[in-house]
Write a protein that holds these residues in place. Structure first.
Motif, short mmCIF file in Angstrom:
data_model
loop_
_atom_site.label_atom_id
_atom_site.label_comp_id
_atom_site.label_asym_id
_atom_site.label_seq_id
_atom_site.Cartn_x
_atom_site.Cartn_y
_atom_site.Cartn_z
N SER A 299 0.85 -1.19 0.00
CA SER A 299 0.00 0.00 0.00
C SER A 299 0.89 1.24 0.00
CB SER A 299 -0.94 0.00 1.21
OG SER A 299 -0.21 -0.18 2.41
N VAL A 300 0.26 2.39 -0.07
CA VAL A 300 0.98 3.67 -0.09
C VAL A 300 0.35 4.60 0.92
CG1 VAL A 300 1.56 5.71 -1.48
CG2 VAL A 300 1.61 3.43 -2.53
N SER A 301 1.19 5.29 1.68
CA SER A 301 0.70 6.28 2.64
C SER A 301 1.43 7.59 2.40
CB SER A 301 0.96 5.79 4.08
OG SER A 301 0.46 6.73 5.02
N ILE A 302 0.68 8.63 2.07
CA ILE A 302 1.26 9.96 1.90
C ILE A 302 1.10 10.70 3.22
CG2 ILE A 302 1.33 12.08 0.54
CD1 ILE A 302 1.94 9.57 -1.08
N VAL A 303 2.22 11.03 3.83
CA VAL A 303 2.25 11.59 5.18
C VAL A 303 2.41 13.11 5.13
CG1 VAL A 303 3.58 11.62 7.33
CG2 VAL A 303 3.23 9.47 6.11
N SER A 304 1.69 13.81 6.01
CA SER A 304 1.82 15.27 6.15
C SER A 304 1.49 16.00 4.85
CB SER A 304 3.22 15.64 6.63
OG SER A 304 3.45 15.11 7.92
#
Length: 285
Positions: free
Chosen positions: A95-100
């Motif tokens: 999966s992918v998580s775009i933070v901030s």
């Protein structure tokens, strides 16, 4: 069409909904509140429009299900730790998580990175406001004894800020106790902060904000290179829009097998935009 869901429906959640509905390549897959069952969410990407301190637990559960997430986590000093923790989960579960993914940290981070590339030696000052900080307001409202809160950020120049925190107290709450708790919170402990009790926070509320970002530096051996970036914004609207644009980037990264957690400076700007590479290069380059 990219199926995007929203978790949390405060100011940012409502703004994100509008941005999704305006996007030509997205469809709204659902709106979920904090007490919703995360296992019920069925979407390509989930926008975590939740308080910053709840981001990691929600993102971890969703990433473990293979669902991409985008958050607007805004405690600068803890971003790398969050990114590292989520990256480990995303790598395992593809999966992918775009933070901030807000405007600061977020789009302003990209501006700072670009200006540093243009003048590698130098100093950058980021001056916020004057305006309402959503993260700081939520943090103040979470303090025991606070019914409602508004935290205003006042720029003093050279990246120094004053926090004006207006609070509406719960019945029977002691102001001095509440004030001490706010001043000790990590959101406020590093800036000059003034806590003021008011009868009605709603009577003061204004979601306007902005930034003045200045870099003076050196290109090669040439000094006196100066760059300035300014914006005046509706805070929730811009945060919601940035998150939606990052949802597109997250979806594209996963499609290409680029699993993991990323901050915005790690993204290709073209992945934030709808349209083909040919269309965007012809229009923007």
């Amino acid at each position: 069409m990219i199926r995007v869901a929203i978790l949390g429906y405060g100011n940012i959640g409502r703004a994100a909904e509008q941005a999704i509905l305006s996007a030509p390549d997205m469809t709204l897959a659902g709106i979920y509140h904090h007490d919703s069952c995360l296992e019920c969410i069925d979407s390509d990407v989930v926008l975590l429009c939740t308080p910053t301190r709840e981001v990691q637990k929600f993102a971890t559960v969703l990433a473990a299900r293979g669902i991409c997430t985008v958050d607007s986590f805004d405690i600068h000093g803890q971003i790398w730790e969050l990114r590292s923790a989520l990256d480990a989960v995303c790598q395992v579960h593809k999966s992918v998580s775009i933070v901030s993914a807000g405007w600061d940290p977020g789009s302003d981070s990209m501006v700072r990175a670009l200006l540093t590339a243009l003048a590698p030696k130098g100093i950058t000052y980021t001056n916020f406001g004057p305006g309402r900080s959503m993260g700081h307001s939520v943090a103040a409202k979470a303090i025991k004894g606070v019914k409602n809160a508004l935290s205003m950020t006042i720029p003093l120049g050279t990246g120094v800020h004053r926090r004006m925190v207006y609070i509406e107290l719960e019945e029977g709450a002691d102001f001095k106790t509440v004030e001490a708790a706010i001043l000790a919170d990590d959101y406020f402990a590093h800036d000059e902060t003034h806590v003021i009790a008011v009868e009605s926070v709603e009577a003061l509320n204004n979601v306007a904000h902005g930034v003045n970002l200045v870099r003076s530096g050196v290109s090669g051996e040439t000094h006196n290179q100066r760059f300035e970036f300014n914006m005046t914004i509706n805070n929730p609207a811009l945060t919601g829009q940035v998150m939606v644009s990052c949802a597109r980037a997250a979806f594209r990264l996963k499609t290409r097998g680029g699993f993991g957690a990323k901050t915005m400076i790690e993204l290709a700007p073209i992945d934030l935009l709808p349209g083909s590479t040919e269309q965007l290069v012809k229009a923007l380059v």
